[in-house]
Write a protein that holds these residues in place. Sequence first.
Motif, PDB file in Angstrom:
ATOM      1  N   GLU A  11       0.757  -1.105  -0.182  1.00 41.14           N
ATOM      2  CA  GLU A  11      -0.022  -0.166   0.144  1.00 41.14           C
ATOM      3  C   GLU A  11       0.973   1.200  -0.012  1.00 41.14           C
ATOM      4  OE1 GLU A  11      -3.309   0.274  -0.296  1.00 41.14           O
ATOM      5  OE2 GLU A  11      -3.900  -1.621   0.043  1.00 41.14           O
ATOM      6  N   TRP A  29     -10.750   1.196   2.570  1.00 40.70           N
ATOM      7  CA  TRP A  29     -10.871  -0.195   2.279  1.00 40.70           C
ATOM      8  C   TRP A  29     -10.096  -0.704   3.366  1.00 40.70           C
ATOM      9  CZ3 TRP A  29      -8.497   2.938  -1.202  1.00 40.70           C
ATOM     10  CH2 TRP A  29      -7.192   2.713  -1.447  1.00 40.70           C
ATOM     11  N   ARG A  66      -7.642  -4.362   4.367  1.00 35.32           N
ATOM     12  CA  ARG A  66      -6.655  -5.470   3.803  1.00 35.32           C
ATOM     13  C   ARG A  66      -6.730  -6.551   4.781  1.00 35.32           C
ATOM     14  NH1 ARG A  66      -2.837  -4.416   0.087  1.00 35.32           N
ATOM     15  NH2 ARG A  66      -2.664  -6.603  -0.220  1.00 35.32           N
ATOM     16  N   LYS A  90      -6.880  -8.411  -1.945  1.00 37.58           N
ATOM     17  CA  LYS A  90      -7.966  -7.523  -2.535  1.00 37.58           C
ATOM     18  C   LYS A  90      -8.373  -6.393  -1.643  1.00 37.58           C
ATOM     19  CE  LYS A  90     -10.132 -11.334  -4.947  1.00 37.58           C
ATOM     20  NZ  LYS A  90     -11.344 -12.265  -4.935  1.00 37.58           N
ATOM     21  N   ARG A  91      -9.069  -5.497  -2.160  1.00 36.85           N
ATOM     22  CA  ARG A  91      -9.563  -4.427  -1.212  1.00 36.85           C
ATOM     23  C   ARG A  91     -10.777  -4.735  -0.730  1.00 36.85           C
ATOM     24  NH1 ARG A  91      -8.134   1.291  -4.740  1.00 36.85           N
ATOM     25  NH2 ARG A  91      -5.904   1.109  -4.276  1.00 36.85           N
ATOM     26  N   GLU A 150     -14.384  -1.543  -0.440  1.00 35.10           N
ATOM     27  CA  GLU A 150     -13.985  -0.225  -0.786  1.00 35.10           C
ATOM     28  C   GLU A 150     -15.000   0.565  -0.956  1.00 35.10           C
ATOM     29  OE1 GLU A 150     -11.196   1.373  -4.549  1.00 35.10           O
ATOM     30  OE2 GLU A 150     -11.599  -0.466  -4.463  1.00 35.10           O
TER      31      GLU A 150
END
Length: 554
Positions: A269, A523, A525, A534-535, A538
Amino acid sequence: MTRRIVRTIVQVATAAVFTFVVIFFLDRNFRVLPNAIHEYLPSHHAGLIITDITITKCSSLNIFSNCKLDPEAWHRVEKDLHLSKGLFSSAFLHIRRKREEDLSAEDKVVVDVTVGRLDPSANDKGKGKIASPDEGWEARPAGLWVKRSSKKGASDSKDAVTAVDVLFGDDAVEARPGWRVTGTPLMLDAASSVPASHITFRRGAEQVPFKPTPRVNENGRFKIMQLADLHLSTGVGHCRDALPEDWNGGKCEADTRTLDFVTKVLEEERPDLVVLSGDQVNGDTAPDTQSAIFKYAQLLIKHKVPYVSIFGNHDDEGSLSRAAQMDLIETLPYSLSTAGPADIDGVGNYHIEILARGGSGHSAITVYLLDTHAYSPNERKFKGYDWVKKNQIDWFRDTAQGLKKKHKEYTHHHMDVAFIHIPLPEYRDGNLTFVGDWKEPPTAPVYNSGFRDALVDEGVVMVSCGHDHVNEYCGLSMNEDKPALWMCYGGATGFGGYAGYGGFHRKIRIFDFDMNTARIMTWKRVEFGENVDKRIDELLIVDAGRAIAPMMPE
Protein backbone atom coordinates in the motif's frame (compact mmCIF):
# COMPACT_ATOMS: atom_id res chain seq x y z
CA MET A 1 47.52 49.47 1.96
CA THR A 2 44.28 47.51 1.42
CA ARG A 3 46.15 44.55 -0.04
CA ARG A 4 48.51 44.53 2.94
CA ILE A 5 45.58 44.46 5.38
CA VAL A 6 43.89 41.63 3.47
CA ARG A 7 47.17 39.69 3.35
CA THR A 8 47.62 40.14 7.10
CA ILE A 9 44.08 38.97 7.83
CA VAL A 10 44.58 35.87 5.66
CA GLN A 11 47.89 35.09 7.38
CA VAL A 12 46.36 35.48 10.85
CA ALA A 13 43.36 33.33 9.92
CA THR A 14 45.62 30.64 8.44
CA ALA A 15 47.78 30.63 11.55
CA ALA A 16 44.70 30.41 13.79
CA VAL A 17 43.31 27.46 11.84
CA PHE A 18 46.68 25.70 11.90
CA THR A 19 47.04 26.31 15.64
CA PHE A 20 43.52 25.01 16.31
CA VAL A 21 44.21 21.85 14.29
CA VAL A 22 47.49 21.22 16.14
CA ILE A 23 45.91 21.79 19.57
CA PHE A 24 42.90 19.65 18.62
CA PHE A 25 45.24 16.81 17.56
CA LEU A 26 47.31 17.11 20.72
CA ASP A 27 44.22 17.18 22.90
CA ARG A 28 42.85 14.07 21.25
CA ASN A 29 46.02 12.21 22.14
CA PHE A 30 47.42 13.94 25.21
CA ARG A 31 44.55 15.97 26.73
CA VAL A 32 46.40 19.31 26.80
CA LEU A 33 43.31 21.52 27.13
CA PRO A 34 41.66 22.25 30.49
CA ASN A 35 38.27 20.54 31.04
CA ALA A 36 36.39 23.85 30.91
CA ILE A 37 37.48 24.29 27.28
CA HIS A 38 37.65 20.63 26.38
CA GLU A 39 33.98 20.00 27.13
CA TYR A 40 32.91 22.37 24.35
CA LEU A 41 34.79 20.59 21.58
CA PRO A 42 32.55 19.03 18.89
CA SER A 43 33.82 15.51 19.55
CA HIS A 44 33.09 15.67 23.26
CA HIS A 45 30.41 13.29 24.54
CA ALA A 46 28.41 15.43 26.94
CA GLY A 47 27.34 13.96 30.26
CA LEU A 48 28.72 11.05 32.25
CA ILE A 49 31.39 8.67 31.00
CA ILE A 50 30.80 4.90 31.37
CA THR A 51 33.77 3.31 33.07
CA ASP A 52 32.40 -0.14 33.86
CA ILE A 53 29.39 -2.44 33.46
CA THR A 54 28.45 -5.44 35.55
CA ILE A 55 25.52 -7.65 36.56
CA THR A 56 24.43 -8.57 40.06
CA LYS A 57 22.42 -11.64 40.96
CA CYS A 58 20.52 -12.20 44.16
CA SER A 59 18.16 -14.68 45.77
CA SER A 60 15.56 -14.27 48.46
CA LEU A 61 16.79 -17.62 49.82
CA ASN A 62 20.30 -16.23 50.37
CA ILE A 63 20.39 -13.38 52.84
CA PHE A 64 23.99 -12.59 51.85
CA SER A 65 23.19 -11.98 48.17
CA ASN A 66 22.48 -8.43 47.12
CA CYS A 67 21.37 -6.87 43.85
CA LYS A 68 22.38 -3.38 44.93
CA LEU A 69 25.77 -1.73 44.55
CA ASP A 70 27.02 1.56 45.95
CA PRO A 71 24.55 4.11 44.47
CA GLU A 72 27.23 6.82 44.67
CA ALA A 73 29.33 4.90 42.15
CA TRP A 74 26.87 2.70 40.23
CA HIS A 75 23.62 3.34 38.35
CA ARG A 76 21.22 0.38 38.31
CA VAL A 77 19.01 -0.14 35.27
CA GLU A 78 15.66 -0.77 36.95
CA LYS A 79 14.70 -3.81 34.93
CA ASP A 80 14.79 -7.17 36.65
CA LEU A 81 16.53 -9.40 34.10
CA HIS A 82 14.16 -12.17 35.22
CA LEU A 83 11.21 -9.82 34.59
CA SER A 84 9.97 -10.53 38.13
CA LYS A 85 9.18 -14.10 37.07
CA GLY A 86 11.95 -15.71 39.08
CA LEU A 87 10.48 -17.57 42.02
CA PHE A 88 13.32 -16.52 44.30
CA SER A 89 15.96 -14.94 42.06
CA SER A 90 16.57 -11.55 40.46
CA ALA A 91 19.36 -9.96 38.45
CA PHE A 92 20.15 -6.38 37.44
CA LEU A 93 22.46 -4.52 35.08
CA HIS A 94 24.67 -1.85 36.67
CA ILE A 95 26.63 0.92 34.99
CA ARG A 96 29.50 2.82 36.55
CA ARG A 97 29.69 6.41 35.37
CA LYS A 98 31.83 9.46 36.08
CA ARG A 99 31.96 13.03 34.99
CA GLU A 100 34.80 13.48 32.53
CA GLU A 101 36.62 15.98 34.73
CA ASP A 102 36.56 13.42 37.56
CA LEU A 103 38.31 10.69 35.59
CA SER A 104 41.58 9.63 37.19
CA ALA A 105 44.65 8.08 35.60
CA GLU A 106 43.49 4.68 36.85
CA ASP A 107 40.01 4.94 35.30
CA LYS A 108 39.22 3.08 32.11
CA VAL A 109 36.51 3.93 29.58
CA VAL A 110 34.20 1.26 28.14
CA VAL A 111 34.73 1.04 24.36
CA ASP A 112 32.93 -2.22 23.53
CA VAL A 113 30.42 -4.70 24.96
CA THR A 114 29.56 -8.25 23.94
CA VAL A 115 28.03 -11.43 25.35
CA GLY A 116 29.33 -14.99 24.97
CA ARG A 117 30.82 -17.99 26.70
CA LEU A 118 34.33 -17.55 25.27
CA ASP A 119 36.84 -14.74 25.64
CA PRO A 120 36.26 -12.44 22.61
CA SER A 121 40.01 -11.77 22.39
CA ALA A 122 40.47 -14.94 20.34
CA ASN A 123 37.89 -13.72 17.84
CA ASP A 124 39.62 -10.33 17.69
CA LYS A 125 42.95 -12.00 16.88
CA GLY A 126 41.26 -13.97 14.11
CA LYS A 127 40.16 -10.68 12.58
CA GLY A 128 43.65 -9.21 12.88
CA LYS A 129 42.77 -6.99 15.86
CA ILE A 130 45.58 -6.87 18.39
CA ALA A 131 44.62 -5.43 21.76
CA SER A 132 46.99 -2.83 23.15
CA PRO A 133 48.32 -3.25 26.72
CA ASP A 134 45.98 -0.54 28.02
CA GLU A 135 42.77 -2.07 26.72
CA GLY A 136 41.31 -5.56 26.64
CA TRP A 137 38.25 -7.72 27.30
CA GLU A 138 37.20 -8.30 30.90
CA ALA A 139 34.71 -10.97 32.03
CA ARG A 140 31.60 -10.07 33.95
CA PRO A 141 28.72 -12.28 35.20
CA ALA A 142 26.13 -13.85 32.85
CA GLY A 143 28.52 -14.09 29.91
CA LEU A 144 28.97 -10.32 29.69
CA TRP A 145 32.33 -9.08 28.37
CA VAL A 146 33.44 -5.47 28.59
CA LYS A 147 36.37 -3.90 26.75
CA ARG A 148 37.86 -0.93 28.54
CA SER A 149 40.58 1.50 27.54
CA SER A 150 42.84 3.82 29.53
CA LYS A 151 44.16 5.61 26.46
CA LYS A 152 44.10 9.37 26.61
CA GLY A 153 41.15 10.64 24.62
CA ALA A 154 39.28 7.34 24.91
CA SER A 155 36.33 9.15 26.48
CA ASP A 156 35.99 11.27 23.33
CA SER A 157 36.63 8.56 20.77
CA LYS A 158 34.01 7.28 18.35
CA ASP A 159 34.27 3.91 20.13
CA ALA A 160 33.31 5.22 23.56
CA VAL A 161 30.14 3.52 24.83
CA THR A 162 27.93 6.31 26.13
CA ALA A 163 24.67 4.54 27.02
CA VAL A 164 23.62 0.97 27.92
CA ASP A 165 20.18 -0.61 28.30
CA VAL A 166 18.41 -3.99 28.31
CA LEU A 167 15.74 -5.28 25.91
CA PHE A 168 13.91 -8.60 26.11
CA GLY A 169 12.84 -11.38 23.77
CA ASP A 170 14.39 -13.37 20.96
CA ASP A 171 12.85 -10.80 18.61
CA ALA A 172 14.29 -7.76 20.45
CA VAL A 173 15.19 -4.88 18.12
CA GLU A 174 16.46 -1.34 18.57
CA ALA A 175 14.55 1.69 17.32
CA ARG A 176 16.78 4.43 18.74
CA PRO A 177 19.30 5.96 16.32
CA GLY A 178 22.87 4.91 17.00
CA TRP A 179 21.92 1.99 19.25
CA ARG A 180 22.49 -1.71 18.55
CA VAL A 181 21.54 -4.97 20.25
CA THR A 182 24.17 -7.55 21.15
CA GLY A 183 23.45 -10.70 19.18
CA THR A 184 23.68 -13.16 22.07
CA PRO A 185 21.36 -12.99 25.11
CA LEU A 186 22.73 -12.81 28.62
CA MET A 187 23.37 -16.19 30.19
CA LEU A 188 21.11 -16.19 33.21
CA ASP A 189 19.62 -18.98 35.30
CA ALA A 190 16.13 -17.84 34.41
CA ALA A 191 13.09 -20.02 33.76
CA SER A 192 12.37 -20.96 30.18
CA SER A 193 9.23 -18.82 30.32
CA VAL A 194 11.32 -15.66 30.86
CA PRO A 195 12.13 -13.88 27.57
CA ALA A 196 15.86 -13.66 26.82
CA SER A 197 17.54 -10.43 27.92
CA HIS A 198 19.80 -8.56 25.52
CA ILE A 199 22.33 -5.84 26.21
CA THR A 200 21.89 -2.87 23.89
CA PHE A 201 24.23 0.10 23.74
CA ARG A 202 25.06 3.34 21.99
CA ARG A 203 28.43 4.74 20.99
CA GLY A 204 29.10 8.44 20.78
CA ALA A 205 26.72 11.32 21.28
CA GLU A 206 22.95 10.97 21.29
CA GLN A 207 21.60 11.41 17.76
CA VAL A 208 18.75 13.71 16.85
CA PRO A 209 15.87 11.58 15.47
CA PHE A 210 14.65 12.31 11.95
CA LYS A 211 11.17 13.86 11.94
CA PRO A 212 9.72 14.21 8.41
CA THR A 213 7.05 16.72 7.50
CA PRO A 214 4.05 14.87 5.99
CA ARG A 215 2.93 16.36 2.70
CA VAL A 216 0.40 15.57 -0.03
CA ASN A 217 2.12 13.91 -2.98
CA GLU A 218 2.57 15.69 -6.31
CA ASN A 219 -0.34 13.70 -7.78
CA GLY A 220 -2.61 15.14 -5.07
CA ARG A 221 -2.91 11.88 -3.14
CA PHE A 222 -2.17 11.02 0.48
CA LYS A 223 -2.66 7.63 2.11
CA ILE A 224 -3.12 6.82 5.80
CA MET A 225 -2.82 3.28 7.17
CA GLN A 226 -4.53 2.62 10.51
CA LEU A 227 -2.98 -0.08 12.69
CA ALA A 228 -5.52 -0.94 15.37
CA ASP A 229 -4.83 -3.18 18.37
CA LEU A 230 -1.41 -4.64 17.55
CA HIS A 231 -1.26 -6.20 21.05
CA LEU A 232 2.51 -6.79 20.97
CA SER A 233 4.26 -8.63 23.79
CA THR A 234 7.67 -8.88 25.39
CA GLY A 235 9.00 -11.75 23.32
CA VAL A 236 7.16 -13.28 20.38
CA GLY A 237 3.87 -13.83 22.24
CA HIS A 238 1.18 -16.42 21.70
CA CYS A 239 -1.59 -16.21 19.09
CA ARG A 240 -5.20 -15.94 20.16
CA ASP A 241 -8.08 -17.11 17.98
CA ALA A 242 -5.77 -17.47 14.98
CA LEU A 243 -7.12 -18.84 11.72
CA PRO A 244 -6.52 -21.22 10.12
CA GLU A 245 -5.83 -23.34 13.17
CA ASP A 246 -3.25 -25.46 11.32
CA TRP A 247 -1.32 -22.42 10.07
CA ASN A 248 2.45 -23.06 10.18
CA GLY A 249 1.84 -26.52 11.60
CA GLY A 250 -0.10 -25.09 14.52
CA LYS A 251 2.85 -23.02 15.76
CA CYS A 252 1.76 -19.41 15.80
CA GLU A 253 3.95 -16.67 17.28
CA ALA A 254 1.68 -13.66 17.68
CA ASP A 255 4.12 -10.81 17.18
CA THR A 256 5.94 -12.50 14.30
CA ARG A 257 2.72 -13.08 12.40
CA THR A 258 1.39 -9.60 13.23
CA LEU A 259 4.53 -7.82 12.03
CA ASP A 260 4.73 -9.99 8.90
CA PHE A 261 1.17 -8.91 8.06
CA VAL A 262 2.00 -5.24 8.68
CA THR A 263 5.14 -5.52 6.55
CA LYS A 264 3.22 -7.00 3.62
CA VAL A 265 0.59 -4.27 3.64
CA LEU A 266 3.18 -1.53 4.16
CA GLU A 267 5.08 -2.66 1.10
CA GLU A 268 1.98 -3.09 -1.05
CA GLU A 269 0.00 0.00 0.00
CA ARG A 270 2.98 2.33 0.58
CA PRO A 271 1.18 4.67 3.01
CA ASP A 272 2.31 8.23 3.63
CA LEU A 273 1.36 8.10 7.32
CA VAL A 274 0.59 5.34 9.82
CA VAL A 275 -1.84 5.93 12.69
CA LEU A 276 -1.43 3.57 15.65
CA SER A 277 -4.84 3.83 17.27
CA GLY A 278 -4.16 2.23 20.65
CA ASP A 279 -3.37 -1.08 22.33
CA GLN A 280 -0.06 -1.33 20.54
CA VAL A 281 1.14 -3.11 23.70
CA ASN A 282 -0.61 -6.11 25.24
CA GLY A 283 -0.09 -5.07 28.86
CA ASP A 284 -0.27 -8.36 30.71
CA THR A 285 2.11 -10.14 28.30
CA ALA A 286 4.49 -7.19 28.00
CA PRO A 287 6.38 -6.86 31.29
CA ASP A 288 8.93 -4.75 29.38
CA THR A 289 6.82 -2.27 27.42
CA GLN A 290 9.87 -0.72 25.78
CA SER A 291 10.74 -3.95 23.97
CA ALA A 292 7.21 -4.15 22.54
CA ILE A 293 7.18 -0.52 21.38
CA PHE A 294 10.50 -0.85 19.59
CA LYS A 295 9.17 -3.72 17.45
CA TYR A 296 6.55 -1.65 15.64
CA ALA A 297 8.71 1.48 15.66
CA GLN A 298 11.70 -0.26 14.10
CA LEU A 299 9.49 -1.65 11.34
CA LEU A 300 8.07 1.77 10.46
CA ILE A 301 11.50 3.42 10.67
CA LYS A 302 12.91 0.77 8.35
CA HIS A 303 10.18 1.58 5.80
CA LYS A 304 10.67 5.33 6.34
CA VAL A 305 7.02 5.94 7.15
CA PRO A 306 6.07 8.74 9.60
CA TYR A 307 3.67 7.63 12.31
CA VAL A 308 1.49 8.96 15.12
CA SER A 309 0.14 7.06 18.08
CA ILE A 310 -2.45 7.20 20.81
CA PHE A 311 -3.05 4.85 23.73
CA GLY A 312 -5.65 2.20 24.39
CA ASN A 313 -6.78 0.61 27.62
CA HIS A 314 -4.02 -2.04 27.60
CA ASP A 315 -0.91 -0.04 26.69
CA ASP A 316 -0.05 1.08 30.21
CA GLU A 317 -0.82 -2.21 31.99
CA GLY A 318 2.84 -3.22 31.64
CA SER A 319 6.00 -1.55 32.95
CA LEU A 320 5.54 2.02 31.67
CA SER A 321 2.89 4.67 32.25
CA ARG A 322 1.32 6.56 29.36
CA ALA A 323 3.54 9.56 30.09
CA ALA A 324 6.72 7.47 30.20
CA GLN A 325 5.80 5.74 26.94
CA MET A 326 5.14 9.02 25.18
CA ASP A 327 8.44 10.41 26.46
CA LEU A 328 10.12 7.45 24.79
CA ILE A 329 8.06 7.50 21.59
CA GLU A 330 8.73 11.21 21.07
CA THR A 331 12.48 10.46 20.84
CA LEU A 332 12.16 7.90 18.03
CA PRO A 333 12.80 8.59 14.33
CA TYR A 334 9.74 9.16 12.11
CA SER A 335 7.49 9.51 15.19
CA LEU A 336 5.30 12.61 15.06
CA SER A 337 3.57 11.69 18.32
CA THR A 338 3.40 14.20 21.16
CA ALA A 339 2.04 14.15 24.70
CA GLY A 340 -0.15 17.19 24.09
CA PRO A 341 -1.14 19.80 26.70
CA ALA A 342 -0.27 18.81 30.25
CA ASP A 343 -3.27 20.63 31.73
CA ILE A 344 -6.00 18.49 30.12
CA ASP A 345 -6.97 14.89 30.79
CA GLY A 346 -5.01 12.10 29.17
CA VAL A 347 -1.70 11.75 27.35
CA GLY A 348 -1.65 12.15 23.59
CA ASN A 349 -4.22 14.84 22.78
CA TYR A 350 -2.71 16.56 19.75
CA HIS A 351 -3.02 17.19 16.04
CA ILE A 352 -0.72 17.10 13.04
CA GLU A 353 -0.96 18.97 9.77
CA ILE A 354 -0.53 17.34 6.36
CA LEU A 355 0.83 20.07 4.12
CA ALA A 356 -0.31 20.72 0.56
CA ARG A 357 1.73 19.47 -2.37
CA GLY A 358 4.91 21.12 -3.59
CA GLY A 359 6.56 23.70 -1.41
CA SER A 360 3.33 25.05 0.00
CA GLY A 361 3.19 25.84 3.70
CA HIS A 362 -0.59 25.50 3.80
CA SER A 363 -2.29 22.62 5.58
CA ALA A 364 -4.39 20.33 3.37
CA ILE A 365 -5.45 17.79 6.02
CA THR A 366 -5.60 18.05 9.81
CA VAL A 367 -5.45 14.82 11.79
CA TYR A 368 -6.74 15.04 15.37
CA LEU A 369 -5.76 12.40 17.91
CA LEU A 370 -7.30 12.13 21.38
CA ASP A 371 -6.80 9.91 24.40
CA THR A 372 -9.97 7.97 25.26
CA HIS A 373 -8.37 6.67 28.48
CA ALA A 374 -9.24 3.18 29.74
CA TYR A 375 -11.84 2.11 32.28
CA SER A 376 -14.75 4.02 33.77
CA PRO A 377 -13.80 6.15 36.77
CA ASN A 378 -17.26 5.44 38.23
CA GLU A 379 -18.13 1.77 37.68
CA ARG A 380 -21.19 1.90 39.94
CA LYS A 381 -22.85 4.58 37.84
CA PHE A 382 -21.25 4.08 34.40
CA LYS A 383 -20.02 0.54 33.88
CA GLY A 384 -17.38 -0.27 31.29
CA TYR A 385 -15.10 2.23 29.67
CA ASP A 386 -14.01 5.83 30.08
CA TRP A 387 -14.94 8.75 27.81
CA VAL A 388 -13.47 11.88 26.26
CA LYS A 389 -13.53 14.50 29.00
CA LYS A 390 -14.97 18.02 28.84
CA ASN A 391 -11.59 19.73 28.94
CA GLN A 392 -10.43 17.56 26.03
CA ILE A 393 -13.50 18.57 24.03
CA ASP A 394 -12.89 22.22 24.91
CA TRP A 395 -9.28 21.87 23.78
CA PHE A 396 -10.42 20.27 20.53
CA ARG A 397 -12.98 23.00 19.82
CA ASP A 398 -10.52 25.78 20.64
CA THR A 399 -7.82 24.21 18.48
CA ALA A 400 -10.14 23.58 15.53
CA GLN A 401 -11.61 27.07 15.64
CA GLY A 402 -8.15 28.61 15.99
CA LEU A 403 -6.99 26.81 12.84
CA LYS A 404 -9.98 27.66 10.64
CA LYS A 405 -8.69 31.03 9.42
CA LYS A 406 -5.33 29.57 8.44
CA HIS A 407 -6.98 26.57 6.76
CA LYS A 408 -9.03 28.90 4.56
CA GLU A 409 -5.78 30.04 2.96
CA TYR A 410 -5.60 26.62 1.28
CA THR A 411 -7.12 27.07 -2.18
CA HIS A 412 -8.71 23.59 -2.26
CA HIS A 413 -11.02 21.86 0.21
CA HIS A 414 -9.24 21.43 3.54
CA MET A 415 -10.27 18.24 5.38
CA ASP A 416 -10.31 17.31 9.08
CA VAL A 417 -10.27 13.74 10.36
CA ALA A 418 -9.84 12.18 13.82
CA PHE A 419 -8.63 8.98 15.44
CA ILE A 420 -9.46 7.56 18.88
CA HIS A 421 -9.20 4.16 20.55
CA ILE A 422 -12.50 3.50 22.36
CA PRO A 423 -15.55 4.04 20.11
CA LEU A 424 -18.05 6.82 20.74
CA PRO A 425 -21.49 5.92 22.16
CA GLU A 426 -22.96 6.73 18.73
CA TYR A 427 -21.21 3.67 17.27
CA ARG A 428 -24.02 1.68 18.93
CA ASP A 429 -26.72 3.55 17.00
CA GLY A 430 -28.71 0.97 15.04
CA ASN A 431 -29.84 3.68 12.61
CA LEU A 432 -26.37 4.15 11.18
CA THR A 433 -25.85 3.28 7.53
CA PHE A 434 -23.39 0.37 7.80
CA VAL A 435 -20.77 -0.87 5.36
CA GLY A 436 -18.76 -3.80 6.75
CA ASP A 437 -19.29 -6.27 9.57
CA TRP A 438 -20.73 -5.65 13.04
CA LYS A 439 -19.73 -8.83 14.88
CA GLU A 440 -19.80 -7.77 18.54
CA PRO A 441 -21.67 -5.14 20.57
CA PRO A 442 -19.59 -1.92 20.55
CA THR A 443 -18.04 -1.48 23.99
CA ALA A 444 -18.40 2.30 23.95
CA PRO A 445 -18.70 4.25 27.20
CA VAL A 446 -22.12 4.41 28.82
CA TYR A 447 -21.69 8.11 29.54
CA ASN A 448 -21.96 10.34 26.47
CA SER A 449 -19.78 13.43 26.85
CA GLY A 450 -20.83 14.89 23.48
CA PHE A 451 -17.63 14.44 21.51
CA ARG A 452 -19.45 13.23 18.40
CA ASP A 453 -21.38 16.53 18.24
CA ALA A 454 -18.16 18.49 18.73
CA LEU A 455 -16.57 16.65 15.81
CA VAL A 456 -19.52 17.44 13.55
CA ASP A 457 -19.69 21.08 14.68
CA GLU A 458 -16.03 21.61 13.83
CA GLY A 459 -16.24 20.01 10.40
CA VAL A 460 -14.53 16.66 11.02
CA VAL A 461 -15.75 14.31 8.28
CA MET A 462 -14.43 10.99 9.57
CA VAL A 463 -13.41 9.43 12.88
CA SER A 464 -11.91 5.95 13.23
CA CYS A 465 -11.30 3.84 16.32
CA GLY A 466 -10.11 0.40 17.40
CA HIS A 467 -10.81 -1.45 20.67
CA ASP A 468 -13.59 -3.79 19.46
CA HIS A 469 -11.40 -6.20 17.56
CA VAL A 470 -13.85 -7.94 15.27
CA ASN A 471 -16.00 -4.96 14.35
CA GLU A 472 -14.80 -3.72 10.98
CA TYR A 473 -17.57 -1.48 9.73
CA CYS A 474 -17.92 2.16 8.81
CA GLY A 475 -21.21 3.72 9.88
CA LEU A 476 -22.64 7.01 8.59
CA SER A 477 -24.09 9.28 11.27
CA MET A 478 -26.70 11.77 10.10
CA ASN A 479 -27.79 15.27 11.16
CA GLU A 480 -31.39 16.02 10.16
CA ASP A 481 -31.27 13.51 7.30
CA LYS A 482 -27.97 14.92 6.02
CA PRO A 483 -24.71 12.96 6.13
CA ALA A 484 -22.65 14.35 9.00
CA LEU A 485 -19.85 12.00 10.09
CA TRP A 486 -18.42 8.65 9.07
CA MET A 487 -17.47 6.52 12.09
CA CYS A 488 -15.15 3.61 11.22
CA TYR A 489 -13.36 0.74 12.90
CA GLY A 490 -9.78 -0.18 12.05
CA GLY A 491 -10.28 -3.95 12.24
CA ALA A 492 -7.85 -5.53 14.70
CA THR A 493 -4.36 -6.17 13.32
CA GLY A 494 -2.61 -8.07 16.10
CA PHE A 495 -2.67 -11.79 16.86
CA GLY A 496 -1.99 -11.17 20.56
CA GLY A 497 -5.57 -9.98 21.12
CA TYR A 498 -8.90 -11.81 20.92
CA ALA A 499 -10.66 -12.42 17.60
CA GLY A 500 -13.02 -15.29 18.30
CA TYR A 501 -16.26 -14.09 16.75
CA GLY A 502 -17.47 -15.84 13.62
CA GLY A 503 -14.20 -16.72 11.89
CA PHE A 504 -12.62 -13.26 11.94
CA HIS A 505 -9.38 -12.67 10.04
CA ARG A 506 -7.11 -9.79 11.06
CA LYS A 507 -7.53 -6.55 9.13
CA ILE A 508 -5.77 -3.25 8.40
CA ARG A 509 -7.78 -0.21 7.27
CA ILE A 510 -6.59 2.24 4.62
CA PHE A 511 -7.79 5.81 3.99
CA ASP A 512 -6.87 7.22 0.59
CA PHE A 513 -7.21 11.02 0.23
CA ASP A 514 -7.52 12.56 -3.24
CA MET A 515 -7.04 16.27 -2.66
CA ASN A 516 -7.78 17.06 -6.32
CA THR A 517 -11.45 16.31 -5.65
CA ALA A 518 -11.41 16.38 -1.80
CA ARG A 519 -12.40 12.71 -1.71
CA ILE A 520 -11.65 9.99 0.84
CA MET A 521 -11.82 6.34 -0.12
CA THR A 522 -11.43 3.62 2.48
CA TRP A 523 -10.91 -0.12 2.30
CA LYS A 524 -9.48 -2.98 4.35
CA ARG A 525 -6.71 -5.49 3.78
CA VAL A 526 -7.00 -8.98 5.26
CA GLU A 527 -4.22 -11.21 6.57
CA PHE A 528 -5.49 -14.58 5.32
CA GLY A 529 -8.03 -16.08 2.93
CA GLU A 530 -9.23 -15.73 -0.62
CA ASN A 531 -9.34 -11.91 -0.38
CA VAL A 532 -5.79 -11.53 0.87
CA ASP A 533 -4.69 -9.44 -2.12
CA LYS A 534 -7.94 -7.53 -2.56
CA ARG A 535 -9.46 -4.31 -1.26
CA ILE A 536 -12.35 -5.30 1.00
CA ASP A 537 -15.46 -3.10 1.37
CA GLU A 538 -13.93 -0.35 -0.76
CA LEU A 539 -16.05 2.73 -0.11
CA LEU A 540 -16.20 6.42 -1.00
CA ILE A 541 -17.03 8.24 2.24
CA VAL A 542 -16.15 11.88 1.48
CA ASP A 543 -16.60 13.91 -1.70
CA ALA A 544 -15.94 17.62 -2.22
CA GLY A 545 -14.78 17.74 1.39
CA ARG A 546 -18.09 16.50 2.86
CA ALA A 547 -19.35 13.20 4.22
CA ILE A 548 -21.64 11.52 1.71
CA ALA A 549 -24.03 8.58 1.67
CA PRO A 550 -22.45 5.23 0.74
CA MET A 551 -21.18 5.09 -2.83
CA MET A 552 -19.43 1.86 -3.67
CA PRO A 553 -16.76 2.22 -6.40
CA GLU A 554 -17.73 1.05 -9.86
